[in-house]
Design an enzyme around this catalytic site. Structure first.
Site, short mmCIF file in Angstrom:
data_model
loop_
_atom_site.label_atom_id
_atom_site.label_comp_id
_atom_site.label_asym_id
_atom_site.label_seq_id
_atom_site.Cartn_x
_atom_site.Cartn_y
_atom_site.Cartn_z
N HIS A 1 3.33 -4.74 0.09
CA HIS A 1 3.34 -5.00 -1.35
C HIS A 1 4.23 -4.02 -2.09
CE1 HIS A 1 0.28 -1.85 -0.91
NE2 HIS A 1 0.44 -1.58 -2.20
N ASP B 1 3.88 -2.11 -5.76
CA ASP B 1 2.93 -1.88 -6.85
C ASP B 1 3.50 -2.40 -8.18
OD1 ASP B 1 1.39 -0.43 -5.03
OD2 ASP B 1 2.21 1.49 -5.66
N HIS C 1 5.43 -1.11 0.54
CA HIS C 1 4.64 -0.23 1.40
C HIS C 1 3.39 -0.95 1.90
CE1 HIS C 1 3.31 0.57 -2.73
NE2 HIS C 1 2.13 0.88 -2.23
N ARG D 1 -3.51 9.10 -6.35
CA ARG D 1 -2.25 8.43 -6.69
C ARG D 1 -1.97 8.53 -8.19
NH1 ARG D 1 -1.01 2.06 -5.68
NH2 ARG D 1 -0.90 1.95 -7.94
#
Ligand code: SIN
Length: 279
Positions: free
Chosen positions: A95, A97, A249, A264
């Site tokens: 995917h 983000d 990623h 994150r």
């Protein structure tokens, strides 16, 4: 500061920098390396949530994640956690983000606090390499296309109860739909990069799902070829800082009995422009 790109130019390791005390020159060099290689990796960092936020802010404003539970007391830091009791990890599929946002995030800085004794690596795939692997004829076709992206089917009510655990929230806020060029001109490097991904891209704009699926599946297959990817083995104190416009990623979910905890922080990006030179 040493920057060591991996052999296939997907990913680079950086030594000799502490993220809490970067000079302006180091920030520029890291931003250039991240844009060129898609993701940079650093080791031996010691970051409190405030340190990580301050480091990320050197690259742009913070984008607050709507769907991941935050670190208690730090609403701008998302928790990426898997415990043995969780059936699945977060991010366990290719995917990009935030491609569902009208202005997609530049990238994310992921800091490892606890890692399994084995497993839990993260894979990255270069969307520059994916584009370069396509024929001139297909590149010309893609130059006229846009794709629709959405958060609804991943983070919205339709994804529950699958997502009904303490790591996710705000399903009612999964209302983002966006249209972006299938091939973008990377805002920093000017290079063409493929900008569709298996998690959030729903169709080619103006095409039916049936028409879109074969083309998207073909592009996903090319993008995920091994020669376009790199794999990062985490240690506590490692950081990966990736560029969503240049990479996909995939967090590997291969440590069923162990705990993995990352923090994150996501950095805002800019509107994406099409790469039209191949037309
Ligand atoms: C993510 O997709 O942001 C998580 C990546 C990881 O945990 O390695």
């Amino acid at each position: 500061m040493q920057i060591r790109p991996f052999d296939n130019d997907c990913g680079a390791e950086i030594d000799g920098v502490e993220l809490q005390s970067m000079s302006d020159e180091e920030v520029e060099a890291i931003a250039d390396a991240q844009a060129a290689y898609g993701v940079v990796f650093l080791h031996g960092q010691a970051l409190t949530p405030d340190d990580q936020l301050a480091a990320a802010r050197r690259f742009g404003p913070i984008n607050v994640n709507r769907f991941f539970a935050p670190v208690p007391g730090h609403p701008q830091v998302a928790m990426v956690l898997k415990e043995p009791r969780h059936e699945r990890n977060i991010g366990g599929g290719w995917h990009t983000d935030h491609s569902y946002d009208q202005v997609p995030a530049l990238g994310s800085m992921l800091f490892a606090l606890e890692v399994p004794s084995a497993g839990g690596d993260t894979m990255f795939a270069s969307m520059y390499k994916a584009y370069e692997a396509l024929s001139p004829g297909l590149r010309r076709t893609l130059a006229g296309l846009s794709a629709e992206h959405s958060s609804r089917h991943v983070f919205g009510r339709s994804a529950y109860p699958k997502r009904d655990d303490d790591r996710y929230h705000n399903a009612e806020k999964a209302t983002q739909d966006a249209v972006h060029p299938v091939v973008i001109r990377h805002p920093r490097t000017g290079r063409p990069a493929l900008y569709v991904n298996p998690a959030f891209t729903v169709r080619i704009a103006g095409w039916t799902d049936e028409e879109s699926r074969p083309l998207l599946e073909y592009l996903y297959g090319v993008a995920a070829r091994e020669e376009h990817t790199c794999r990062f083995r985490w240690e506590a104190g490692s950081v990966a800082f990736w560029d969503n416009r240049a990479t996909w990623h995939y967090a590997l979910d291969d440590y069923p009995e162990e705990r993995r905890l990352m923090h994150r922080v996501t950095v805002e990006g800019e509107t994406l422009a099409p790469y039209l030179s191949e037309r």
